[in-house]
Design a protein around this motif. Sequence first.
Motif, PDB file in Angstrom:
ATOM      1  N   GLY A   1       0.817  -1.185  -0.067  1.00 52.58           N
ATOM      2  CA  GLY A   1      -0.013  -0.001  -0.141  1.00 52.58           C
ATOM      3  C   GLY A   1       0.707   1.194   0.011  1.00 52.58           C
ATOM      4  O   GLY A   1       0.182   2.329  -0.272  1.00 52.58           O
ATOM      5  N   ASN A   2       2.077   0.976   0.214  1.00 48.73           N
ATOM      6  CA  ASN A   2       3.095   2.291   0.201  1.00 48.73           C
ATOM      7  C   ASN A   2       3.235   2.756  -1.225  1.00 48.73           C
ATOM      8  O   ASN A   2       4.221   3.723  -1.266  1.00 48.73           O
ATOM      9  N   GLU A   3       2.794   2.055  -2.141  1.00 53.02           N
ATOM     10  CA  GLU A   3       3.228   2.427  -3.605  1.00 53.02           C
ATOM     11  C   GLU A   3       3.022   3.883  -4.050  1.00 53.02           C
ATOM     12  O   GLU A   3       4.041   4.391  -4.486  1.00 53.02           O
ATOM     13  N   GLU A   4       1.756   4.247  -3.759  1.00 46.24           N
ATOM     14  CA  GLU A   4       1.817   6.006  -4.143  1.00 46.24           C
ATOM     15  C   GLU A   4       2.703   6.931  -3.313  1.00 46.24           C
ATOM     16  O   GLU A   4       3.248   7.701  -3.768  1.00 46.24           O
ATOM     17  N   ASP A   5       2.739   6.447  -1.813  1.00 47.76           N
ATOM     18  CA  ASP A   5       3.701   7.057  -1.273  1.00 47.76           C
ATOM     19  C   ASP A   5       5.213   7.277  -1.782  1.00 47.76           C
ATOM     20  O   ASP A   5       5.808   8.249  -1.868  1.00 47.76           O
ATOM     21  N   LEU A   6       5.581   6.078  -2.143  1.00 39.90           N
ATOM     22  CA  LEU A   6       7.053   6.021  -2.767  1.00 39.90           C
ATOM     23  C   LEU A   6       6.983   6.757  -4.105  1.00 39.90           C
ATOM     24  O   LEU A   6       8.019   7.332  -4.234  1.00 39.90           O
ATOM     25  N   TYR A   7       5.885   6.662  -5.013  1.00 38.19           N
ATOM     26  CA  TYR A   7       6.089   7.490  -6.223  1.00 38.19           C
ATOM     27  C   TYR A   7       6.315   9.036  -5.978  1.00 38.19           C
ATOM     28  O   TYR A   7       6.824   9.598  -6.335  1.00 38.19           O
ATOM     29  N   ARG A   8       5.319   9.439  -4.849  1.00 39.09           N
ATOM     30  CA  ARG A   8       5.325  10.743  -4.682  1.00 39.09           C
ATOM     31  C   ARG A   8       6.572  11.289  -3.986  1.00 39.09           C
ATOM     32  O   ARG A   8       7.126  12.553  -4.302  1.00 39.09           O
ATOM     33  N   ALA A   9       7.362  10.357  -3.315  1.00 42.13           N
ATOM     34  CA  ALA A   9       8.687  10.869  -2.918  1.00 42.13           C
ATOM     35  C   ALA A   9       9.624  10.896  -4.067  1.00 42.13           C
ATOM     36  O   ALA A   9      10.416  11.815  -4.077  1.00 42.13           O
ATOM     37  N   GLY A  10       9.641   9.832  -4.879  1.00 44.82           N
ATOM     38  CA  GLY A  10      10.416  10.052  -6.103  1.00 44.82           C
ATOM     39  C   GLY A  10       9.997  11.382  -6.777  1.00 44.82           C
ATOM     40  O   GLY A  10      10.992  11.876  -7.425  1.00 44.82           O
ATOM     41  N   ARG A  11       8.936  11.706  -6.970  1.00 45.34           N
ATOM     42  CA  ARG A  11       8.518  12.717  -7.877  1.00 45.34           C
ATOM     43  C   ARG A  11       9.079  14.079  -6.973  1.00 45.34           C
ATOM     44  O   ARG A  11       9.252  15.155  -7.876  1.00 45.34           O
ATOM     45  N   ARG A  12       8.969  14.168  -5.765  1.00 43.77           N
ATOM     46  CA  ARG A  12       9.418  15.109  -4.822  1.00 43.77           C
ATOM     47  C   ARG A  12      10.940  15.238  -5.164  1.00 43.77           C
ATOM     48  O   ARG A  12      11.493  16.615  -5.419  1.00 43.77           O
TER      49      ARG A  12
END
Length: 366
Positions: free
Chosen positions: A97-108
């Motif tokens: 379930g951390n997938e979107e959070d990980l994406y957002r970290a990479g995007r930041r």
Amino acid sequence: MTLFDDPAFNFNGLLALGGAGSGSAEVGEVLTAVNTINRAGLSSQTYVRTFHELGDRLMGPPPGSRPDDATRRSRALRAAQYYGQALFFVLGSDHPGNEEDLYRAGRRAWETFCDLCDPQPVRAQIPYGDTTLPVWFFRPEPSDHCRPTVILTNGSDGQNVDMWTYGVAAALERGWNALVYDGPGQGQLLFVDRVVFTPTWEEVVSPLIDWLDMRPDAETRRIALTGLSMGGDLAPRAAAFEDRIAALVAMPGCVDPWLGFPPELRQILTPHKEETNRIWNEEVVPELTPPRTRRPRCGNASNRSRRRRCSRPARARPSPTSGHPPAGSRRWTSPMSSHASPCPHSSSTTTTSSSTPGSRSRCTQP
């Protein structure tokens, strides 16, 4: 070179290591991460945790120092790479379930890198159907001097940082503009907007060229389009219908993306929708969620990651100025039942045509 015994982990580790050539990784950091993972026992969990922690560390300042902008820029670019490494295997970890959070970290991390570039890339949101395409337009210098432009198309698993490695840095060195974007099934459109792949990629690229056509610093008679990995299938499709593309590079040239799916996934598809559903729901799905006591298997995480990119209907329409017919009826798939759909080739009635842009088109089982 063998970093990990498992070929999928090894491929991704080598991809990270190769980024060192363009500054999107550092050899010592990657090899230290590899040693840490191998000592802990190779698994999706250890891979995700190690690269996630490395990305977090780089997004903070080095201990006891106040880094200058050049240092922060370099660290943010590498952090984007390492977050992307963690993101690829997160569905096989203990915390999918951390997938979107990980994406957002990479995007930041990517946005921090862009903020510290000189000149900064021009950011834009280009209309596409019910959503927009995020665009980063890199230029070698900020004047309105008219220059050739390369549009870089990602694949099914890449992140923006991979496009820097693949061609942005090289384009800028040669005095070219470089346009990076998230299309359906990629980046923001996948992880945040939940818009999946479409086979009619000309309807994705044409709005980008419309946007370039309005810029004084882009020579629209000299636009090249590249496609990496699955982009090697998408980019040629766009070039077949978009006559403003002067040059095309597909790496690799992909004529049958269906063969890129694992054999065990292709083998479950039968001519009968009901039988395919039975095999999928009764035999495959139980194996996709192993008990917590079992080590997560990379193949399952990779398969799930790729299925989700194609498993919901895309609602995209072309830009009103693109000159192409609407794509609302052309999508990769609709779910076969209330259960998860295994892949885009499992529709019970499938018609394909790539010769006429207005025809109904779905991915199909060969």
